[in-house]
Design a protein around this motif. Structure first.
Motif, PDB file in Angstrom:
ATOM      1  N   LEU A 245      10.748   3.699  -0.636  1.00 52.05           N
ATOM      2  CA  LEU A 245      11.321   4.956  -0.171  1.00 52.05           C
ATOM      3  C   LEU A 245      11.120   5.071   1.335  1.00 52.05           C
ATOM      4  N   THR A 246      11.974   5.826   1.981  1.00 53.47           N
ATOM      5  CA  THR A 246      11.882   5.992   3.436  1.00 53.47           C
ATOM      6  C   THR A 246      12.037   7.454   3.818  1.00 53.47           C
ATOM      7  N   TYR A 247      11.530   7.763   5.011  1.00 53.53           N
ATOM      8  CA  TYR A 247      11.643   9.113   5.572  1.00 53.53           C
ATOM      9  C   TYR A 247      11.859   8.958   7.070  1.00 53.53           C
ATOM     10  N   TRP A 248      12.944   9.529   7.574  1.00 51.83           N
ATOM     11  CA  TRP A 248      13.223   9.494   9.009  1.00 51.83           C
ATOM     12  C   TRP A 248      12.816  10.833   9.601  1.00 51.83           C
ATOM     13  N   LEU A 249      11.780  10.831  10.405  1.00 52.48           N
ATOM     14  CA  LEU A 249      11.198  12.083  10.886  1.00 52.48           C
ATOM     15  C   LEU A 249      11.976  12.772  12.006  1.00 52.48           C
TER      16      LEU A 249
ATOM     17  N   GLY B 256       7.363   3.383  13.956  1.00 46.75           N
ATOM     18  CA  GLY B 256       7.307   3.882  12.589  1.00 46.75           C
ATOM     19  C   GLY B 256       5.965   3.649  11.942  1.00 46.75           C
ATOM     20  N   VAL B 257       5.914   3.935  10.647  1.00 43.30           N
ATOM     21  CA  VAL B 257       4.671   3.824   9.890  1.00 43.30           C
ATOM     22  C   VAL B 257       4.953   3.137   8.560  1.00 43.30           C
ATOM     23  N   VAL B 258       4.071   2.210   8.173  1.00 40.84           N
ATOM     24  CA  VAL B 258       4.143   1.552   6.875  1.00 40.84           C
ATOM     25  C   VAL B 258       2.916   1.969   6.068  1.00 40.84           C
ATOM     26  N   VAL B 259       3.130   2.727   5.004  1.00 36.29           N
ATOM     27  CA  VAL B 259       2.017   3.182   4.172  1.00 36.29           C
ATOM     28  C   VAL B 259       1.448   1.995   3.409  1.00 36.29           C
ATOM     29  N   ASP B 260       0.117   1.897   3.378  1.00 39.92           N
ATOM     30  CA  ASP B 260      -0.553   0.803   2.673  1.00 39.92           C
ATOM     31  C   ASP B 260      -0.512   1.080   1.172  1.00 39.92           C
ATOM     32  N   SER B 261       0.324   0.338   0.453  1.00 40.47           N
ATOM     33  CA  SER B 261       0.489   0.585  -0.978  1.00 40.47           C
ATOM     34  C   SER B 261      -0.736   0.186  -1.791  1.00 40.47           C
TER      35      SER B 261
ATOM     36  N   LEU C 229      -3.038   9.428   4.702  1.00 42.02           N
ATOM     37  CA  LEU C 229      -2.850   8.184   3.961  1.00 42.02           C
ATOM     38  C   LEU C 229      -3.169   6.982   4.838  1.00 42.02           C
ATOM     39  N   ASP C 230      -3.724   5.949   4.236  1.00 45.02           N
ATOM     40  CA  ASP C 230      -3.931   4.696   4.954  1.00 45.02           C
ATOM     41  C   ASP C 230      -2.569   4.086   5.266  1.00 45.02           C
ATOM     42  N   ALA C 231      -2.371   3.717   6.523  1.00 48.83           N
ATOM     43  CA  ALA C 231      -1.061   3.217   6.933  1.00 48.83           C
ATOM     44  C   ALA C 231      -1.206   2.363   8.177  1.00 48.83           C
ATOM     45  N   PHE C 232      -0.142   1.625   8.476  1.00 48.65           N
ATOM     46  CA  PHE C 232      -0.075   0.799   9.677  1.00 48.65           C
ATOM     47  C   PHE C 232       1.020   1.341  10.585  1.00 48.65           C
TER      48      PHE C 232
ATOM     49  N   TRP D 274       7.820   4.146   5.873  1.00 51.35           N
ATOM     50  CA  TRP D 274       8.113   3.257   4.759  1.00 51.35           C
ATOM     51  C   TRP D 274       7.041   3.420   3.694  1.00 51.35           C
ATOM     52  N   LEU D 275       7.466   3.821   2.501  1.00 48.00           N
ATOM     53  CA  LEU D 275       6.528   4.075   1.404  1.00 48.00           C
ATOM     54  C   LEU D 275       6.905   3.185   0.226  1.00 48.00           C
TER      55      LEU D 275
END
Length: 326
Positions: free
Chosen positions: A136-140, A70-75, A61-64, A105-106
């Motif tokens: 939504l969030t996911y803690w890896l 962490g990672v912020v998914v490009d919505s 997925l495209d993300a920052f 972060w999605l």
């Protein structure tokens, strides 16, 4: 890797603030994130740099990459097809875990709500929702989650307005519990997003009664828990000075509004029987008698975020007889 300034159209300031935990600064307990700079004139962020994630395959997925691991998914670049999204999300999570990423972060726009069950099945949890999106969030890592929680408080204001005739501005609400029928109370309400406490108090009084007022001080505030939606509640009592006299009552919420003699207001059985409300009235009366000082609003800029904000504090000026503070 080349650094790129985050496009304000892709991720909002509030999302950036949510990405990070609070970091060392005198204001860390207030939930400020060090490094954030916001220009109201330009409507953009300055001083927060995020790296574009280097995808080794088009399946990711495209993300920052945020600056906190962490990672912020490009919505704006989500796959159009649900099956493609499911495959890309599964692959991306595995890849981010290998890279040692932490919080994901999605943000899913409401028009892409069909993707929510897919994300939840992968292990994402609901963080918060707004009319236009769901976060939504996911803690890896296999360790306690360090992502900041959703907003925990709602903020209310009440306006104690008294005129030169020692009369208090009071209202009766159309909708209230049966036990409160007949009670004349001060105008109250919730402040809006990005609204100051003092402007919210002035606005609420204007909306409910039509009376224009000027903010004087915050004279007291109450902190309560597990109220609406199980959230905590901050309620600020503000002393206001009336600037007009003509009533324009909000007939959607307010049954009636009037000026009531202070003594008559205080002697209402419901106020006399409520220790907290009676204490609030006692404080307001002490303030009128210059035996108490409240918190006035002062606009200051902090070097930690570069933003103009409002600090409420007590000032006792011996040259000003407005408050003796005894």
């Amino acid at each position: 890797m080349e650094l790129k300034l985050l496009d304000s159209k892709s991720v909002s300031l509030s999302e950036i603030a949510l990405v990070g935990r609070t970091y060392s600064s005198p204001f860390s307990s207030l939930g400020h994130v060090a490094g954030v700079r916001f220009s109201p004139e330009l409507g953009s962020c300055r001083g927060i740099f995020l790296k574009v994630s280097s995808s080794s395959t088009s399946n990711e997925l495209d993300a920052f990459d945020d600056e906190y691991g962490g990672v912020v998914v490009d919505s704006n670049c989500l796959p159009k097809n649900s099956d493609d999204f499911a495959a890309s999300l599964h692959f991306s999570l595995a890849h981010w875990k290998i890279r040692g990423k932490k919080g994901i972060w999605l943000k899913l726009p409401v028009e892409r709500s069909e993707l929510v069950p897919i994300a939840v099945k992968e292990g994402f949890q609901y963080h918060h929702a707004e009319p236009a999106y769901l976060m939504l969030t996911y803690w890896l890592p296999e360790e306690p989650c360090m992502l900041p929680a959703n907003a925990t408080h709602q903020v209310g204001v009440g306006g104690f307005v008294i005129n030169d005739n020692n009369e208090v501005l009071v209202v009766q609400e159309k909708f209230c519990a049966p036990s409160f029928l007949g009670l004349w109370k001060i105008p109250t309400g919730f402040i809006h997003e990005s609204e100051e406490i003092y402007t919210g108090a002035v606005r609420e009084v204007k909306e409910e009664t039509g009376i224009d007022t000027e903010f004087i001080e915050v004279v007291a505030f109450r902190h309560a828990h597990n109220l609406a939606f199980d959230k905590s509640d901050l309620f600020f009592v503000c002393m206001l000075k009336p600037l007009s006299t003509q009533f324009i009552v909000d007939d959607l919420e307010i049954q009636a509004a009037k000026w009531m003699p202070l003594l008559e207001f205080v002697e209402q059985p419901l106020i006399q029987g409520d220790s907290m409300f009676k204490k609030i009235i006692d404080i307001c009366i002490a303030r009128l008698g210059k035996r108490y000082c409240g918190l006035s609003a002062h606009h200051l800029v902090s070097k930690f975020d570069g933003r103009l904000s409002c600090l409420y504090y007590n000032v006792i000026d011996s040259a000003n007889d407005n408050c003796r503070g005894t």
